[in-house]
Design an enzyme around this catalytic site. Structure first.
Site, short mmCIF file in Angstrom:
data_model
loop_
_atom_site.label_atom_id
_atom_site.label_comp_id
_atom_site.label_asym_id
_atom_site.label_seq_id
_atom_site.Cartn_x
_atom_site.Cartn_y
_atom_site.Cartn_z
N GLY A 211 1.25 29.25 88.47
CA GLY A 211 0.55 29.26 86.90
C GLY A 211 1.15 30.40 86.01
O GLY A 211 2.11 30.99 86.29
N ASN A 212 0.65 30.54 84.91
CA ASN A 212 1.00 31.83 84.14
C ASN A 212 0.08 32.18 83.38
O ASN A 212 -1.19 31.68 83.34
CB ASN A 212 2.30 31.04 83.21
CG ASN A 212 1.87 29.91 82.09
OD1 ASN A 212 0.87 30.20 81.45
ND2 ASN A 212 2.19 28.93 82.44
#
Ligand code: C5P
Length: 401
Positions: A211-212
């Site tokens: 993810g980020n």
């Protein structure tokens, strides 16, 4: 709604950018506005009352006292105006406005004004970034005034940097936009806006993902602002801790890029405006392990495959939709942003700054530049709610063209 019939008070202070005011007055008058010009004594060194009054079709005042013992009432001038524009606004005039140093007609009129005030600063680059100017701009914003930021370019000094007064067209658009939202409030009534927001999570196994750090704040602020303006809003968000307070916003939660793409295309044909603020993961694991991966070996290799580019797909299938993308770049930011505008077939792209403290991703504030195929506009560091207003004002101005 245009500026027709509106009363525009233009206060000119003493900077070389004053020459551009002729074009601004001409634009307002052409569109049916009434223009009254006042100026500081120093402004008279740069432009003449004769040229300004010829274009505005009204006498121009720079002093409290007229030639024949008459008095130029700052109170009457101020109360007459629907908006007051201080343009160009020099460091000196800005500072006097902030501190109430009421020693000329412009400042006395400003202090008597009850209408919205727009300020277009113009000064040399070092003056523009001086802490005193920065503080005064912040204070002006806290007074509720609208700052039309100076632009980058060659300055009268020969230096190159930020400090050039915004172009007359940019100032005109800011004022026109104000009247549009002021008279209607529901400037996006009848429009459907789709917004993507937040990160995407790409599963590795049942408990892990790629993810980020995207918070989703920008997209959620855009959704609430668009809804306030009367739009039907479809917000498609990846995993985000943000909540929507406006119950009219239709929120669809997704996890991965593929799910986001599928959700976007459930609605794509029905939307007027698409804004892609999501930080979509560019790659996803080729295979998702059915069971939690055990830590057996020293190394673990996960093969990644490219995710669909949601916005690019929207651009390819565009029929009537107005498309807005975001760009976050670490090098050649402007070139890369403009490249994306072309490649993804967008109408407008918002470049997030990574260089400015407080801007971007996880922060509550953002500093943006907006590009269309022909224009570039820079904005100051602002809260994401204020940035959302700037972005939607810009979209609305483009739709009116
Ligand atoms: O190509 P890049 O990822 O830098 O482009 C950013 C823009 O494209 C953003 O508006 C983002 O929401 C959108 N995007 C997308 N799908 C992707 C990657 C980016 O919609 N897979």
């Amino acid at each position: 709604m245009s500026v027709s019939g509106k009363k525009i008070l233009i206060a000119v202070s003493g900077g070389i950018a004053a020459y551009k005011i002729h074009f601004l007055i001409r634009d307002f008058v052409k569109k049916g506005a009434e223009v009254q010009v006042i100026m500081t004594p120093d402004a008279e060194h740069f432009v003449t009352k004769l040229s300004l009054s010829t274009l505005s079709k009204k006498p121009v005042y720079s002093d409290f006292y007229g030639d024949n013992g008459s008095w130029n009432s700052h109170v009457e001038l101020a109360l007459w105006a629907d908006v007051m524009l201080v343009t160009p606004c020099t460091a000196n005039t800005l500072s006097k406005m902030i501190h109430g140093m009421c020693d000329n007609l412009v400042i006395a009129t400003y202090m008597s004004a009850k209408c919205p005030v727009f300020i277009a600063p113009a000064m040399d680059l070092d003056m523009y970034v001086h802490p005193s100017t920065k503080k005064n701009i912040e204070l002006a914003e806290s007074f509720g005034h609208t700052i039309i930021p100076a632009e980058n370019g060659e300055l009268a000094s020969g230096l190159i940097g930020q400090g050039r007064m915004a172009e007359p067209e940019t100032i005109f658009n800011a004022v026109e936009n104000y009247f549009k939202t002021e008279t209607n409030g529901k400037s996006l009534e009848g429009k459907t806006v789709l917004i993507t927001a937040g990160p995407t999570y790409e599963a590795i196994d049942p408990v892990r993902f790629i993810g980020n750090h995207s918070s989703g704040k920008m997209g959620f602020s855009l959704a609430e602002e668009a809804s306030k303006r009367g739009a039907k809003v479809i917000l498609i968000s990846g995993p985000s801790a943000q909540v929507i307070h406006d119950e009219n916003v239709e929120l669809h939660k997704v996890t991965s890029a593929k799910e986001m793409l599928a959700k976007v295309f459930e609605f794509y044909d029905t939307i007027d405006i698409g804004i892609a603020s999501a930080a979509v993961a560019d790659y996803a694991p080729k295979e998702v392990a059915k069971e939690k991966i055990k830590k057996n070996d020293e190394n673990l290799t996960i093969e990644l495959v490219k995710n669909p580019d949601i916005l690019k797909t929207m651009g390819e299938k565009k029929t009537h939709q107005f498309l807005v993308g975001f760009a976050l770049e670490t090098q050649n930011e402007e070139e890369n942003a403009k490249g994306k505008l072309e490649k993804k077939n967008l109408d407008m792209i918002v470049l997030n700054s990574l260089r400015d403290e407080g801007a971007g991703f996880k922060n509550d504030t953002n500093k943006i530049k907006i590009f269309t195929k022909t224009e570039k506009t820079e904005f100051n560091l602002k809260s994401k709610d204020e940035v959302a207003k700037d972005i939607l004002n810009f979209v609305e101005a483009q739709l009116l063209k």
